[in-house]
Design a protein around this motif. Structure first.
Motif, PDB file in Angstrom:
ATOM      1  N   HIS A 120       0.849  -1.186   0.000  1.00  0.00           N
ATOM      2  CA  HIS A 120       0.000   0.000   0.000  1.00  0.00           C
ATOM      3  C   HIS A 120       0.886   1.239   0.000  1.00  0.00           C
ATOM      4  O   HIS A 120       1.937   1.265   0.641  1.00  0.00           O
ATOM      5  CB  HIS A 120      -0.921   0.001   1.226  1.00  0.00           C
ATOM      6  CG  HIS A 120      -1.767  -1.225   1.293  1.00  0.00           C
ATOM      7  ND1 HIS A 120      -1.550  -2.229   2.204  1.00  0.00           N
ATOM      8  CD2 HIS A 120      -2.810  -1.629   0.526  1.00  0.00           C
ATOM      9  CE1 HIS A 120      -2.420  -3.196   2.004  1.00  0.00           C
ATOM     10  NE2 HIS A 120      -3.203  -2.853   1.001  1.00  0.00           N
ATOM     11  N   ARG A 121       0.432   2.246  -0.707  1.00  0.00           N
ATOM     12  CA  ARG A 121       1.178   3.498  -0.774  1.00  0.00           C
ATOM     13  C   ARG A 121       0.265   4.647  -0.405  1.00  0.00           C
ATOM     14  O   ARG A 121      -0.952   4.572  -0.582  1.00  0.00           O
ATOM     15  CB  ARG A 121       1.768   3.735  -2.163  1.00  0.00           C
ATOM     16  CG  ARG A 121       0.718   4.050  -3.212  1.00  0.00           C
ATOM     17  CD  ARG A 121       1.286   4.362  -4.578  1.00  0.00           C
ATOM     18  NE  ARG A 121       1.622   5.746  -4.754  1.00  0.00           N
ATOM     19  CZ  ARG A 121       0.750   6.710  -5.042  1.00  0.00           C
ATOM     20  NH1 ARG A 121      -0.544   6.443  -5.162  1.00  0.00           N
ATOM     21  NH2 ARG A 121       1.145   7.943  -5.216  1.00  0.00           N
ATOM     22  N   LEU A 122       0.896   5.672   0.104  1.00  0.00           N
ATOM     23  CA  LEU A 122       0.175   6.902   0.398  1.00  0.00           C
ATOM     24  C   LEU A 122       0.653   7.942  -0.600  1.00  0.00           C
ATOM     25  O   LEU A 122       1.857   8.208  -0.702  1.00  0.00           O
ATOM     26  CB  LEU A 122       0.492   7.346   1.835  1.00  0.00           C
ATOM     27  CG  LEU A 122      -0.340   8.469   2.409  1.00  0.00           C
ATOM     28  CD1 LEU A 122      -1.809   8.051   2.495  1.00  0.00           C
ATOM     29  CD2 LEU A 122       0.172   8.850   3.783  1.00  0.00           C
ATOM     30  N   GLY A 123      -0.280   8.456  -1.399  1.00  0.00           N
ATOM     31  CA  GLY A 123       0.043   9.495  -2.370  1.00  0.00           C
ATOM     32  C   GLY A 123      -0.451  10.843  -1.870  1.00  0.00           C
ATOM     33  O   GLY A 123      -0.701  11.030  -0.676  1.00  0.00           O
ATOM     34  N   TYR A 124      -0.638  11.757  -2.800  1.00  0.00           N
ATOM     35  CA  TYR A 124      -1.047  13.106  -2.429  1.00  0.00           C
ATOM     36  C   TYR A 124      -2.553  13.242  -2.222  1.00  0.00           C
ATOM     37  O   TYR A 124      -3.027  14.268  -1.772  1.00  0.00           O
ATOM     38  CB  TYR A 124      -0.584  14.109  -3.492  1.00  0.00           C
ATOM     39  CG  TYR A 124       0.919  14.255  -3.531  1.00  0.00           C
ATOM     40  CD1 TYR A 124       1.596  14.935  -2.535  1.00  0.00           C
ATOM     41  CD2 TYR A 124       1.644  13.688  -4.564  1.00  0.00           C
ATOM     42  CE1 TYR A 124       2.975  15.063  -2.567  1.00  0.00           C
ATOM     43  CE2 TYR A 124       3.018  13.816  -4.609  1.00  0.00           C
ATOM     44  CZ  TYR A 124       3.676  14.505  -3.606  1.00  0.00           C
ATOM     45  OH  TYR A 124       5.038  14.616  -3.642  1.00  0.00           O
ATOM     46  N   GLY A 125      -3.324  12.232  -2.603  1.00  0.00           N
ATOM     47  CA  GLY A 125      -4.750  12.258  -2.319  1.00  0.00           C
ATOM     48  C   GLY A 125      -5.656  12.540  -3.495  1.00  0.00           C
ATOM     49  O   GLY A 125      -6.876  12.487  -3.355  1.00  0.00           O
ATOM     50  N   ALA A 126      -5.094  12.806  -4.676  1.00  0.00           N
ATOM     51  CA  ALA A 126      -5.950  13.088  -5.828  1.00  0.00           C
ATOM     52  C   ALA A 126      -6.402  11.814  -6.543  1.00  0.00           C
ATOM     53  O   ALA A 126      -7.305  11.855  -7.371  1.00  0.00           O
ATOM     54  CB  ALA A 126      -5.239  14.015  -6.808  1.00  0.00           C
ATOM     55  N   GLY A 127      -5.750  10.687  -6.264  1.00  0.00           N
ATOM     56  CA  GLY A 127      -6.166   9.412  -6.839  1.00  0.00           C
ATOM     57  C   GLY A 127      -5.703   9.147  -8.256  1.00  0.00           C
ATOM     58  O   GLY A 127      -6.147   8.179  -8.881  1.00  0.00           O
ATOM     59  N   TYR A 128      -4.823   9.980  -8.790  1.00  0.00           N
ATOM     60  CA  TYR A 128      -4.386   9.794 -10.182  1.00  0.00           C
ATOM     61  C   TYR A 128      -3.766   8.417 -10.416  1.00  0.00           C
ATOM     62  O   TYR A 128      -4.106   7.729 -11.382  1.00  0.00           O
ATOM     63  CB  TYR A 128      -3.375  10.879 -10.590  1.00  0.00           C
ATOM     64  CG  TYR A 128      -4.016  12.182 -10.976  1.00  0.00           C
ATOM     65  CD1 TYR A 128      -4.635  12.335 -12.214  1.00  0.00           C
ATOM     66  CD2 TYR A 128      -4.005  13.268 -10.113  1.00  0.00           C
ATOM     67  CE1 TYR A 128      -5.218  13.533 -12.586  1.00  0.00           C
ATOM     68  CE2 TYR A 128      -4.582  14.469 -10.468  1.00  0.00           C
ATOM     69  CZ  TYR A 128      -5.193  14.601 -11.710  1.00  0.00           C
ATOM     70  OH  TYR A 128      -5.774  15.782 -12.067  1.00  0.00           O
ATOM     71  N   TYR A 129      -2.839   8.030  -9.554  1.00  0.00           N
ATOM     72  CA  TYR A 129      -2.159   6.751  -9.778  1.00  0.00           C
ATOM     73  C   TYR A 129      -3.089   5.570  -9.550  1.00  0.00           C
ATOM     74  O   TYR A 129      -2.994   4.568 -10.259  1.00  0.00           O
ATOM     75  CB  TYR A 129      -0.890   6.650  -8.927  1.00  0.00           C
ATOM     76  CG  TYR A 129       0.265   7.375  -9.580  1.00  0.00           C
ATOM     77  CD1 TYR A 129       1.052   6.739 -10.538  1.00  0.00           C
ATOM     78  CD2 TYR A 129       0.547   8.695  -9.274  1.00  0.00           C
ATOM     79  CE1 TYR A 129       2.088   7.400 -11.164  1.00  0.00           C
ATOM     80  CE2 TYR A 129       1.580   9.369  -9.895  1.00  0.00           C
ATOM     81  CZ  TYR A 129       2.350   8.718 -10.852  1.00  0.00           C
ATOM     82  OH  TYR A 129       3.378   9.380 -11.486  1.00  0.00           O
ATOM     83  N   ASP A 130      -3.999   5.668  -8.605  1.00  0.00           N
ATOM     84  CA  ASP A 130      -4.954   4.579  -8.390  1.00  0.00           C
ATOM     85  C   ASP A 130      -5.850   4.399  -9.611  1.00  0.00           C
ATOM     86  O   ASP A 130      -6.057   3.280 -10.090  1.00  0.00           O
ATOM     87  CB  ASP A 130      -5.804   4.836  -7.136  1.00  0.00           C
ATOM     88  CG  ASP A 130      -4.980   4.734  -5.864  1.00  0.00           C
ATOM     89  OD1 ASP A 130      -4.202   3.769  -5.746  1.00  0.00           O
ATOM     90  OD2 ASP A 130      -5.115   5.616  -4.999  1.00  0.00           O
ATOM     91  N   ARG A 131      -6.369   5.491 -10.155  1.00  0.00           N
ATOM     92  CA  ARG A 131      -7.219   5.393 -11.349  1.00  0.00           C
ATOM     93  C   ARG A 131      -6.423   4.887 -12.549  1.00  0.00           C
ATOM     94  O   ARG A 131      -6.910   4.097 -13.356  1.00  0.00           O
ATOM     95  CB  ARG A 131      -7.852   6.751 -11.665  1.00  0.00           C
ATOM     96  CG  ARG A 131      -9.122   7.009 -10.877  1.00  0.00           C
ATOM     97  CD  ARG A 131      -9.819   8.262 -11.333  1.00  0.00           C
ATOM     98  NE  ARG A 131      -9.069   9.464 -11.044  1.00  0.00           N
ATOM     99  CZ  ARG A 131      -8.958  10.014  -9.831  1.00  0.00           C
ATOM    100  NH1 ARG A 131      -9.577   9.473  -8.801  1.00  0.00           N
ATOM    101  NH2 ARG A 131      -8.253  11.097  -9.639  1.00  0.00           N
TER     102      ARG A 131
END
Length: 194
Positions: free
Chosen positions: A133-144
Motif C-alpha cells: 500500500h502506498r500513500l500518495g497526495y490524495g488526488a487518486g491519479y495513480y490509483d485510477r
C-alpha cells in the motif's frame, strides 16, 4: 471509528514532513542511482515502455533510470495529468523532449511527444508499507491509472519507489486504492506478496 479520509490526511502530513527531512543533495543523488541499479538487477521488468515521473519537491528522482532505458532504446515516458478524476496519460520522454509546466506545476512533455501506454509504472509515494500500500497526495491519479491499465488486460507492473525512511507499519487504505507489485528503496527491494 476513525474516518479513513481523516486517517489518510493525517498520515500524509506526517509522511511529507518525514520525506522532506531527506534534503542532502548528494544523499538524494546516491539514492536515485542505487534505486536505478536495484531495479535493473532485481526487478524482472516486462518488455515495453517504462513510465516514471518528474520529481516534485523532495520526491525521489527516477530520471537516472529513465535515462538508462532511453539510452538502451527502450521507450521512457512521463505522466500528463488531466482533470481531477481522470487517469494519467503518458508521453514519451528523452533528454531532447520539449517540456512544459503542467497541472500542479509538474514538468511534463509537451504535445509534440507521442502518447505511450506503459507496461512498467514507477510510482512516487509519500509512504509505503510491506503490504504494497502506498500513500500518495490524495488526488487518486495513480490509483485510477493503475486500475485502468490493469482492467485493460495488458501487463502493467507497478513499482513504488522512495526512500527507505518512508516505510511505515501500515498505510491507511480503502477499496479503490491500487496495490504496488514491487517496492524499491535505496536499501532494499521487495516483491509484494498478495
Amino acid at each position: 471509528m476513525t474516518d479513513p479520509r481523516e486517517a489518510k490526511a493525517a498520515a500524509r502530513l506526517r509522511a511529507r514532513a518525514l520525506r522532506d527531512t531527506v534534503t542532502d543533495p548528494d544523499a538524494c543523488g546516491r539514492a536515485a542511482h542505487a534505486i536505478r541499479d536495484r531495479i535493473l538487477a532485481e526487478v524482472p521488468l516486462p518488455d515495453g515502455p517504462v513510465a516514471g515521473y518528474w520529481p516534485l519537491g523532495s520526491e525521489l528522482d527516477v530520471r537516472p533510470l529513465l535515462l538508462h532505458f532511453s539510452g538502451q532504446g527502450r521507450t521512457a515516458a512521463l505522466p500528463v495529468a488531466g482533470p481531477r478524476g481522470e487517469p494519467l496519460r503518458f508521453r514519451a520522454w528523452t533528454l531532447d523532449t520539449r517540456l512544459r509546466e503542467g497541472r500542479f506545476g509538474i514538468t511534463e512533455p509537451d504535445e509534440t511527444a507521442p502518447w505511450v501506454v506503459p507496461v512498467v509504472l514507477l510510482v512516487p509515494l509519500l509512504a509505503f508499507d510491506r503490504g504494497g500500500h502506498r500513500l500518495g497526495y490524495g488526488a487518486g491519479y495513480y490509483d485510477r491509472t493503475l486500475e485502468g491499465l490493469r482492467a485493460g488486460g495488458g501487463p502493467v507492473l507497478a513499482v513504488g519507489v522512495g526512500f527507505a525512511a518512508q516505510e511505515v507499519e501500515a498505510v491507511p487504505h480503502g477499496p479503490h486504492d491500487q496495490p504496488l507489485d514491487w517496492i524499491v528503496t535505496e536499501r532494499f527491494s521487495m516483491k509484494v506478496e498478495r
